[in-house]
Enzyme design. Sequence first.
Site: not given
Ligand code: GLA
Length: 377
Positions: A25, A28, A115-117, A119, A151, A163, A213
């Site tokens: 986490e 990336d 937090g499950l992406s 977007s 994004e 993501d 972030y």
């Molecule tokens: C978000 C970002 C990812 C990554 C995570 C944390 O989901 O979109 O690129 O940095 O946070 O691991």
Amino acid sequence: MTDTFDPKQYAYRVSAAGRVNLIGEHIDYCGGKVLPCALSLKNTVYVRPNGTDRINISWTDLDETVTLEIGRLDSYRDLKHAKYHAGSAYLWQQAGHKLVGCDMVHDCTVPFGSGLSSSAAIEVSTIAALAAVAGEEFDRVEVALIAQKAEHEYAGVNCGIMDQYASACGKARHAMLLDCKTLACEYIPVDLLGCTLVIANCNKPHNLVESKYNERRAETETALRLLGKKLAVDCLAEIKPYQLEEYRAILPPVIYRRAKHVVEECERVRLASIAMRRGNMEMFGELLNASHASLEKFYEVTGKELDSLAHAAQSHVACLGSRMTGAGFGGCTVSLVRKDGVESFKAYVAEVYERETGYRPTFYQADIADGIVVEQL
Ligand code: GLA
């Protein structure tokens, strides 16, 4: 919209996945390796050509239609829901791809802000749908890279590639060991040997995720700039924990803590991929716990609710490990739980968490699924 929607009236059904990150986490964007899985929670787009120079967007669960003019895609940054679609279409066009006028209906089962992406799933499926309706073959990795740009430029989140890559290139029943520096990806079969993954949303309404972030990302850049004066490295992920200790004195304390999380999390991902390949679930679970502790203490992206949820999970007898997943500051945890203890685990975690925070968690049922799927209707 829902009343009149008939999938048979569309030419393609195109979907892209949400994802859960098992471990790795906030590394990336530091060139690290991460270990996400694509989920059966996904965004599905029904699309057909409409012979105009406009893209009409509607949703199965929103009473709204937005029209984007293909010649003016740069001017829709302020739209609430459709900015992701507009940004994706615009950046795909900027990369030299053909766009044709079309009608698209979006149906999203990835919970928003979890937090499950969600977007990434929306951006990736929008691009794949635009390519399909224009009769273009597409490269999944290119789709992921363009979605990441959308994004950055339209949602204002300076995210890494995890993501969008997972959403585009995920594979059913496999985790993805993705090297975010080279984009090489190894697929590891997920066999959890009597255990299962439980995803829980802490349901805390979160805000300022984007700015926090971006602040973390900037802190890692500061760490790299300072350490780069002493070490010949291109990214923080190349630094070993012992090297960081050697140069600790040149870093302000907060920057040291961020870098410590990054370099140690890289090591945990390496060990976790070995544990997964060997079927060593105890070891995998311990690494999940250690990852959460580091995100809590050194990276400081968890907060009271995610900590309560993860700690409650970790204290249940059927749980081998639990951690926050995604950007943090709210959203979900992922826990490795013995199958025969799942019901008691959920009841216990819900009770402890609600007592401590006043929120009730939501548990999601999801499988590890494919990334982009295109079907002709
Ligand atoms: C978000 C970002 C990812 C990554 C995570 C944390 O989901 O979109 O690129 O940095 O946070 O691991």
